[in-house]
Design a protein around this motif. Structure first.
Motif, PDB file in Angstrom:
ATOM      1  N   UNK A 280     -32.325 -10.122  -8.188  1.00 32.60           N
ATOM      2  CA  UNK A 280     -32.414 -11.381  -7.326  1.00 32.60           C
ATOM      3  C   UNK A 280     -33.695 -12.198  -7.927  1.00 32.60           C
ATOM      4  N   UNK A 281     -33.586 -13.373  -7.771  1.00 31.29           N
ATOM      5  CA  UNK A 281     -34.798 -14.445  -7.794  1.00 31.29           C
ATOM      6  C   UNK A 281     -34.713 -15.509  -6.912  1.00 31.29           C
ATOM      7  N   UNK A 282     -35.526 -16.257  -6.654  1.00 30.84           N
ATOM      8  CA  UNK A 282     -35.242 -17.608  -6.225  1.00 30.84           C
ATOM      9  C   UNK A 282     -35.545 -19.000  -7.144  1.00 30.84           C
ATOM     10  N   UNK A 283     -34.993 -19.763  -7.282  1.00 27.44           N
ATOM     11  CA  UNK A 283     -35.161 -20.947  -7.803  1.00 27.44           C
ATOM     12  C   UNK A 283     -34.824 -21.991  -6.999  1.00 27.44           C
ATOM     13  N   UNK A 284     -36.008 -22.900  -6.961  1.00 23.34           N
ATOM     14  CA  UNK A 284     -35.804 -24.149  -5.950  1.00 23.34           C
ATOM     15  C   UNK A 284     -35.375 -23.824  -4.512  1.00 23.34           C
ATOM     16  N   UNK A 285     -36.065 -22.766  -4.169  1.00 26.80           N
ATOM     17  CA  UNK A 285     -35.779 -22.153  -2.998  1.00 26.80           C
ATOM     18  C   UNK A 285     -34.475 -21.694  -2.639  1.00 26.80           C
ATOM     19  N   UNK A 286     -33.654 -21.452  -3.746  1.00 25.02           N
ATOM     20  CA  UNK A 286     -32.373 -20.944  -3.401  1.00 25.02           C
ATOM     21  C   UNK A 286     -32.289 -19.621  -4.215  1.00 25.02           C
ATOM     22  N   UNK A 287     -31.760 -18.699  -3.641  1.00 19.11           N
ATOM     23  CA  UNK A 287     -31.335 -17.394  -4.317  1.00 19.11           C
ATOM     24  C   UNK A 287     -30.360 -17.388  -5.252  1.00 19.11           C
ATOM     25  N   UNK A 288     -30.717 -16.730  -6.616  1.00 14.39           N
ATOM     26  CA  UNK A 288     -29.669 -16.832  -7.624  1.00 14.39           C
ATOM     27  C   UNK A 288     -29.762 -15.314  -8.008  1.00 14.39           C
ATOM     28  N   UNK A 289     -28.760 -14.735  -8.689  1.00 11.98           N
ATOM     29  CA  UNK A 289     -28.702 -13.330  -9.472  1.00 11.98           C
ATOM     30  C   UNK A 289     -28.634 -13.489 -10.765  1.00 11.98           C
ATOM     31  N   UNK A 290     -29.294 -12.601 -11.520  1.00 11.45           N
ATOM     32  CA  UNK A 290     -29.116 -12.522 -12.839  1.00 11.45           C
ATOM     33  C   UNK A 290     -28.890 -10.968 -13.015  1.00 11.45           C
TER      34      UNK A 290
END
Length: 368
Positions: A209-219
């Motif tokens: 998991x990581x946050x980009x522009x305040x939103x969670x995303x998953x790689x």
């Protein structure tokens, strides 16, 4: 073959048939250090949560040891897999005996890797503190000769990639001997219908998991053949590239890990879908709740308990004291593969959750 790998191969040839050293010949200081390392490892090897935290804490102090953070993130996934067995979906597909067997399989593997890797880290920390190579003590911690050669190479060259890949090779071979080739786990876990269903449904996702522009995303990436040593090593190398290929992306994953303490619940990374409190009502028939990674209107979140509520701590028997290293051909894995893993996994992961939910609802039809 690069010069560095030629040197490693040459040293491994020399050490392959080396005479086992006698601990009685060690100095008093060395014996005391080994004792401290063993005690500290045992103290941190209580459960998946303590292990996972220990890896991160070590990496924050020694960021040159890339495997410590890779190990932290993979260990998080191990904890999520453990609590899934008590969560909303998998717990309905397996009977209690199978659930216990699967947990034992996951927990033993997690425990084994930590009790092999963490003493290596502590010995490195002490070597760095004293500015003295102490890796001659690794055999007395039951660490493979392979890793003694790799650590000596790292001490001389500071090659972080070789060290990380070496640790990946070591830990997967270590598991192969003690878990994958263990007749009990083969019979109870690896050869079971549920294990093949997991592979069929692509449940072996490793998520970062990581946050980009305040939103969670998953790689992340998916392992389809857990029982293949080769596939696990290749996956480990690909996960390493995915995590460390971009300093910006690494920083985001690390920041997420620092900001979100590992509890074992998938709520740690996805509060919109998962909750560590069971919102369901006993006796109510199951209905579809997920569509395109969103909850249907009015649907309860999926139950994903914290590890401390899902499983009690386990008292493990001692690991077998045998060295897996016997063939020089493992050096071929030390070559750094070209290309990068894209790590696009969100859609695949969402589809898996939906498939699993459907399988749970139609369990009777599947298992007739």
């Amino acid at each position: 073959m690069p010069v560095g790998l030629i040197e490693i191969k040459s040293e491994l040839k020399k050490r392959q048939h080396a005479i086992t050293q006698n601990e009685s010949r060690l100095s008093k200081k060395d014996k005391e250090l080994l004792k401290r390392i063993s005690m500290k490892t045992k103290q941190m090897n209580v459960n998946n949560v303590t292990r996972t935290k220990a890896y991160l804490d070590f990496y924050l102090n020694y960021p040159e040891i890339h495997w410590a953070f890779l190990g932290h993130m993979v260990s998080r996934n191990g904890g999520w897999n453990m609590t899934d067995l008590r969560g909303d979906l998998l717990s309905r597909l397996m009977n209690e005996k199978t659930v216990q067997d699967f947990f034992s399989f996951l927990e033993r593997g997690n425990w084994l890797i930590f009790q092999d890797a963490y003493p290596q880290f502590l010995l490195y920390a002490e070597s760095k503190r004293k500015n003295q190579n102490l890796f001659y003590l690794l055999p007395f911690l039951n660490v493979s000769i392979f890793m003694e050669v790799i650590w000596n190479h790292f001490w001389k060259t500071k090659d972080r990639n070789i060290l990380t890949i070496g640790l990946i090779i070591n830990e997967q071979n270590y598991l192969e001997q003690r878990i994958l080739q263990n007749s009990i786990y083969k019979e109870k876990v690896i050869y079971t219908l549920e294990f093949f269903l997991q592979d069929l449904l692509s449940l072996n996702h490793i998520l970062f998991p990581l946050e980009e522009s305040g939103k969670l995303t998953l790689i992340g990436l998916t392992l389809h053949h857990f029982d293949s040593l080769h596939e696990r090593i290749i996956l480990g190398k690909r996960l390493y590239r995915l995590l460390f290929k971009s300093s910006g992306q690494l920083k985001k994953v690390l920041q997420w890990a620092i900001n979100h303490a590992h509890t074992g619940s998938r709520k740690d990374y996805w509060q919109d879908i998962f909750n560590d409190v069971n919102e369901g009502v006993p006796g109510i028939s199951l209905k579809r709740r997920l569509i395109a990674c969103r909850l249907r209107k009015g649907a309860n979140r999926l139950y994903s308990p914290r590890l401390e509520y899902a499983w009690k701590n386990v008292q493990h028997s001692e690991a077998e004291n045998s060295d897996w290293f016997s063939h020089l051909n493992v050096i071929n894995y030390l070559h750094e593969n070209q290309g990068h893993a894209k790590g696009e996994i969100v859609n695949e992961y969402c589809e898996t959750l939906e498939k699993l939910e459907i399988a749970t609802i139609t369990k009777k039809a599947i298992f007739l």
